[in-house]
Design a protein around this motif. Sequence first.
Motif, short mmCIF file in Angstrom:
data_model
loop_
_atom_site.label_atom_id
_atom_site.label_comp_id
_atom_site.label_asym_id
_atom_site.label_seq_id
_atom_site.Cartn_x
_atom_site.Cartn_y
_atom_site.Cartn_z
N PHE A 16 -7.07 -46.61 37.35
CA PHE A 16 -7.11 -47.24 36.03
C PHE A 16 -8.54 -47.38 35.50
O PHE A 16 -8.82 -46.97 34.37
CB PHE A 16 -6.40 -48.59 36.05
N PRO A 17 -9.49 -47.91 36.25
CA PRO A 17 -10.87 -47.96 35.73
C PRO A 17 -11.48 -46.58 35.52
O PRO A 17 -12.22 -46.37 34.55
CB PRO A 17 -11.65 -48.73 36.80
N VAL B 162 -12.20 -42.12 29.24
CA VAL B 162 -11.87 -42.23 27.81
C VAL B 162 -13.08 -42.71 27.03
O VAL B 162 -13.41 -42.17 25.96
CB VAL B 162 -10.66 -43.18 27.60
N VAL B 163 -13.77 -43.73 27.52
CA VAL B 163 -14.93 -44.27 26.81
C VAL B 163 -16.06 -43.24 26.76
O VAL B 163 -16.67 -43.01 25.70
CB VAL B 163 -15.41 -45.58 27.47
N PHE C 220 -9.87 -43.86 34.68
CA PHE C 220 -9.26 -43.33 33.46
C PHE C 220 -9.93 -43.90 32.22
O PHE C 220 -10.31 -43.16 31.31
CB PHE C 220 -7.76 -43.64 33.45
N TRP C 221 -10.11 -45.21 32.18
CA TRP C 221 -10.72 -45.84 30.99
C TRP C 221 -12.20 -45.48 30.87
O TRP C 221 -12.72 -45.35 29.76
CB TRP C 221 -10.52 -47.34 31.00
N ALA C 222 -12.88 -45.29 31.98
CA ALA C 222 -14.28 -44.86 31.92
C ALA C 222 -14.35 -43.45 31.33
O ALA C 222 -15.23 -43.16 30.49
CB ALA C 222 -14.90 -44.89 33.31
#
Length: 96
Positions: A17-18, A24-25, A20-22
């Motif tokens: 999860f982290p 995306v950002v 993936f969001w890293a």
Amino acid sequence: MNTLAYSGGPGPWILLFPLFWAAVVIGGVTLLRRTVRRGRRGPWQARTTGETPAEPSPITLLGRRFAAGEIDEDEYWRRLSVLDEQFGRGSKGGVA
């Protein structure tokens, strides 16, 4: 009470999860920076060095010659009318 849903913790997949969001950002920031950088620079300008383009247009060269005093006003307008037919906005075969 020990159920099948709880097996000693979330496991290593919780790190996805982290990550993936890293991703995306970082992807969003990269896309935004490339878009903004491209918007400030037109196709007629040099990339990053601020140099003049390698081949200026014939109309630009004519304007420079007129500004430098190499040709007079009549010569300028006569040549500009010819160049405008070849390289102007309304031409189909020329460079716009």
